[in-house]
Design an enzyme around this catalytic site. Structure first.
Site, PDB file in Angstrom:
ATOM      1  N   GLY A 198      38.821  48.104  43.351  1.00  0.00           N
ATOM      2  CA  GLY A 198      38.102  49.318  44.074  1.00  0.00           C
ATOM      3  C   GLY A 198      39.307  50.122  44.863  1.00  0.00           C
ATOM      4  N   GLN A 225      30.464  48.054  48.593  1.00  0.00           N
ATOM      5  CA  GLN A 225      29.371  47.058  48.858  1.00  0.00           C
ATOM      6  C   GLN A 225      28.031  47.392  48.641  1.00  0.00           C
ATOM      7  OE1 GLN A 225      30.292  43.687  49.872  1.00  0.00           O
ATOM      8  NE2 GLN A 225      32.437  43.999  50.301  1.00  0.00           N
ATOM      9  N   SER A 269      33.883  48.251  42.493  1.00  0.00           N
ATOM     10  CA  SER A 269      34.805  47.006  42.210  1.00  0.00           C
ATOM     11  C   SER A 269      33.920  45.981  41.470  1.00  0.00           C
ATOM     12  CB  SER A 269      35.041  46.668  43.571  1.00  0.00           C
ATOM     13  OG  SER A 269      35.895  45.325  43.349  1.00  0.00           O
ATOM     14  N   HIS A 328      34.603  42.593  40.967  1.00  0.00           N
ATOM     15  CA  HIS A 328      34.374  41.258  41.635  1.00  0.00           C
ATOM     16  C   HIS A 328      33.400  41.167  42.711  1.00  0.00           C
ATOM     17  CE1 HIS A 328      37.223  41.271  45.477  1.00  0.00           C
ATOM     18  NE2 HIS A 328      37.500  42.314  44.763  1.00  0.00           N
ATOM     19  N   CYS A 342      40.103  41.059  53.581  1.00  0.00           N
ATOM     20  CA  CYS A 342      41.354  41.852  53.727  1.00  0.00           C
ATOM     21  C   CYS A 342      41.760  41.680  55.477  1.00  0.00           C
ATOM     22  CB  CYS A 342      40.977  43.155  53.784  1.00  0.00           C
ATOM     23  SG  CYS A 342      40.650  43.573  51.919  1.00  0.00           S
TER      24      CYS A 342
END
Ligand code: PLP
Length: 396
Positions: A80, A192, A212, A214, A340
């Site tokens: 992403g 998200q 993204s 995952h 992160c």
């Protein structure tokens, strides 16, 4: 394995378990080892797998591939973060856009967008961050930002905040921005929100959408950028990985076929059961919030709409890291903010933007569900959290 059986995984905003459909397709991709750019039969087999995966992901965005140009709307990337970098730098540096240099974004973007914005600021672009206090876009501040003669080049607003679960009204925001600046390029980091809420890029008015793998039960190391074909035609976006011309010239480099195959399979499977899984996650969220309301915690609930899978709470003067370790030793995985920001010593930007003090942000936990969670997981979490609060408050 015994270790894994005891684990209760409630950190699905950080990453998700790979689903069976993705695992099976990834095994097929391991055996289908040709290079999709090769013209022989092994290459053609891989090329078929690539286009099937692309069609599957596009289908989840409401796009049917009817002609070859339709397939160009999806560019596979390594994650992403790379998709957002391509969207942001690719449009900011496209030659024809030099006439405009203002960019609108929010004050609570994921670092993959915020840090790209900071880079653009050092390169002379003007970046305006719209406040998201309480978990909603400040539309008055947005309108004020539109009240200027200098043109807006791009607007980049996330769909769902990764720490609070706030679902921002990007559709209205993009519509107001486009009404003021018809040439604006709109980008939505939907990492998200993807497969947690139904949307189409056209429906929310986004030219570019970041995804993204995952976060939706595909493996790590695969992402994608949806691109409005008009941007490609008018060359309003330029690639920054140049080379062999893969991905319609927008992202050179031999494709990560195992990741792409897994992403296509996971996206298709999750999409096909989306209504049911969203209902289940909404139920788990509501159930857990009700149980948490009985404990000595503050629930950081967004004022507007919320995603079905994220809860954020502040502990009574216990550092999130301390509680995280307590829960982890009981086999429960949650997070102290986004994966992160857990590497950073700064208070979370998202939680500060939400309105939390640095101390409260430092005492906050994020719980995030997937379709694989159960009520019993939520009960275990609430029970161990309650024990943790009483024992850690005593030792404080
Ligand atoms: N955007 C948001 C909102 C995220 O939550 C994340 C990951 O946590 C990303 C972008 C980055 O995605 P990736 O890990 O695929 O680079």
């Amino acid at each position: 394995m015994a270790e894994k059986e005891r684990m209760i995984y409630l950190d699905n905003s950080a990453t998700t378990e790979i689903c069976t459909e993705a695992k099976e397709k990834m095994l097929e991709a391991i055996n289908c080892f040709g290079n999709p750019s090769s013209l022989h039969s092994a290459g053609l087999e891989a090329e078929k797998m690539l286009s099937d995966a692309r069609e599957n992901v596009l289908r989840t965005l409401g796009v049917r591939v009817r002609k070859p140009d339709d397939a160009k709307r999806l560019i596979f990337t390594s994650c992403g973060t790379e998709a957002s970098s391509l969207a942001i730098f690719g449009t900011a540096y496209a030659k024809r856009r030099r006439d405009a240099n203002r960019i609108l974004t929010t004050d609570s973007e994921h670092p993959s967008v915020e840090n790209a914005m900071q880079r653009l600021e050092t390169d002379g672009f003007e970046v305006i961050r719209i406040p998201t206090r309480g978990g909603a876009l400040d539309m008055d501040a947005l309108r004020k930002a539109l009240d200027s003669k200098s043109k807006v080049l791009m607007a980049s607003f996330m769909m769902v905040n990764n720490e609070t679960g706030a679902l921002y009204d990007v559709k209205n925001a993009f519509a107001e921005i486009r009404a003021a600046y018809p040439d604006v390029i709109t980008h939505c980091d939907a990492v998200q929100g993807y497969l947690k809420t139904r949307f189409t890029p056209a429906g929310i008015g986004a030219d570019l959408v970041t995804l993204s793998g995952h976060k939706v039960h595909a493996p790590k190391g695969i992402g994608a950028l949806y691109v409005n074909p008009e941007l490609l035609r008018a060359k309003k976006i330029v690639p920054f990985l140049v080379g062999g011309g893969q991905e319609s010239g927008m992202r050179s480099g031999t494709e990560n076929m195992i990741g792409i195959a897994g992403f296509g399979a996971a996206a298709g499977a999750v999409y096909d059961r989306l209504d049911e899984t969203v209902k289940e996650m909404e139920y788990l969220r509501k159930y857990t919030l009700e149980r948490l309301a009985q404990l000595d915690v503050t629930l950081n609930i967004p004022s507007g709409e919320c995603a079905p899978h994220i809860i954020n709470l502040t502990l009574p003067d216990i550092k999130s890291e301390t509680m995280l370790h307590y829960l982890s030793s009981a086999g429960i995985c949650v997070s102290s903010g986004s994966a992160c920001s857990s590497h950073s010593s700064h208070p979370s930007r998202s939680l500060s933007a939400f309105g939390l003090t640095p101390h409260a942000a430092d005492c906050s936990l994020r719980v995030s569900f997937s379709e694989f969670n159960t009520v019993s997981d939520c009960d275990s979490f609430c029970n161990i959290l309650a024990q943790g609060i009483s024992s850690l408050v005593r030792t404080r």
